[in-house]
Design a protein around this motif. Structure first.
Motif, mmCIF file in Angstrom:
data_model
loop_
_atom_site.group_PDB
_atom_site.id
_atom_site.type_symbol
_atom_site.label_atom_id
_atom_site.label_comp_id
_atom_site.label_asym_id
_atom_site.label_seq_id
_atom_site.Cartn_x
_atom_site.Cartn_y
_atom_site.Cartn_z
ATOM 1 N N ARG A 45 4.129 48.964 71.941
ATOM 2 C CA ARG A 45 3.083 48.535 71.197
ATOM 3 C C ARG A 45 1.824 49.401 71.607
ATOM 4 O O ARG A 45 1.665 49.497 72.835
ATOM 5 C CB ARG A 45 2.770 47.064 71.439
ATOM 6 C CG ARG A 45 1.907 46.410 70.569
ATOM 7 C CD ARG A 45 1.822 44.998 70.836
ATOM 8 N NE ARG A 45 2.965 44.227 70.823
ATOM 9 C CZ ARG A 45 3.177 42.915 70.765
ATOM 10 N NH1 ARG A 45 2.101 42.250 71.288
ATOM 11 N NH2 ARG A 45 4.416 42.460 70.446
ATOM 12 N N TYR A 94 -0.509 43.474 65.026
ATOM 13 C CA TYR A 94 -0.824 42.221 65.826
ATOM 14 C C TYR A 94 -2.212 42.399 66.049
ATOM 15 O O TYR A 94 -3.023 43.055 66.796
ATOM 16 C CB TYR A 94 -0.107 42.187 67.054
ATOM 17 C CG TYR A 94 1.305 42.281 66.855
ATOM 18 C CD1 TYR A 94 2.063 43.736 67.111
ATOM 19 C CD2 TYR A 94 2.377 41.289 66.751
ATOM 20 C CE1 TYR A 94 3.384 43.656 66.882
ATOM 21 C CE2 TYR A 94 3.617 41.458 66.749
ATOM 22 C CZ TYR A 94 4.278 42.470 66.749
ATOM 23 O OH TYR A 94 5.633 42.377 66.482
ATOM 24 N N TRP A 116 -2.045 35.917 71.110
ATOM 25 C CA TRP A 116 -1.288 36.853 70.125
ATOM 26 C C TRP A 116 -0.868 36.101 68.919
ATOM 27 O O TRP A 116 -0.360 35.031 68.713
ATOM 28 C CB TRP A 116 -0.029 37.734 70.674
ATOM 29 C CG TRP A 116 -0.305 38.813 71.763
ATOM 30 C CD1 TRP A 116 -0.476 38.520 73.063
ATOM 31 C CD2 TRP A 116 -0.693 40.087 71.682
ATOM 32 N NE1 TRP A 116 -0.635 39.430 73.971
ATOM 33 C CE2 TRP A 116 -0.884 40.437 73.141
ATOM 34 C CE3 TRP A 116 -0.510 40.999 70.645
ATOM 35 C CZ2 TRP A 116 -1.062 41.722 73.198
ATOM 36 C CZ3 TRP A 116 -0.935 42.153 70.953
ATOM 37 C CH2 TRP A 116 -1.107 42.637 72.117
ATOM 38 N N GLY A 119 2.003 38.893 64.028
ATOM 39 C CA GLY A 119 1.999 40.262 63.393
ATOM 40 C C GLY A 119 2.314 40.141 61.917
ATOM 41 O O GLY A 119 2.783 39.277 61.224
#
Length: 126
Positions: A45, A94, A116, A119
């Protein structure tokens, strides 16, 4: 802890534009560091962009000049406008948030973010 929900992913032709949204709840986007990260298949990521309390923005070199991060404090939403998309921009994007304490040394470090989203997939076809 801020809850985040991304939307807007999809299939785009190379050279095209696309806009992602990140709706926040349980916290205000203007009082957190809000960031976008992305993860391509088989890759780590990586940081894309962030916006901080005073509105200052920062971008990864790979997207600088093509992507723009912004926020609507009234709607509590953060956006990522993506222009001149290329196949290498294909990834799951994300949204992330962390408390804005004025220290931005680790702003590009994913492990510093506590909240988070799930996504959203962006696929750029050549």
């Amino acid at each position: 802890q801020v809850q985040l929900v991304e939307s807007g992913g999809g299939l785009v032709q190379a050279g095209g534009s696309h806009n992602l949204s990140c709706a926040a709840s349980g916290g205000t986007v203007s009082r957190n560091v809000m960031a976008w990260f992305r993860q391509a298949p088989g890759q780590e990521r990586e940081f894309v962009s962030a916006i901080v309390y005073r509105g200052r923005t920062t971008y990864a070199d790979s997207v600088k000049g093509r992507f723009t991060i912004s926020r609507d404090s009234a709607k509590n939403i953060v956006y990522l406008q993506m222009n001149s998309l290329q196949p290498e921009d294909t990834a799951v994007y994300y949204c992330a948030a962390k408390r804005d304490d004025g220290n931005y040394y680790y702003i590009r470090t994913q492990y510093r973010y506590r909240s988070w989203g799930q996504g959203t997939q962006v696929t750029v076809a050549s």
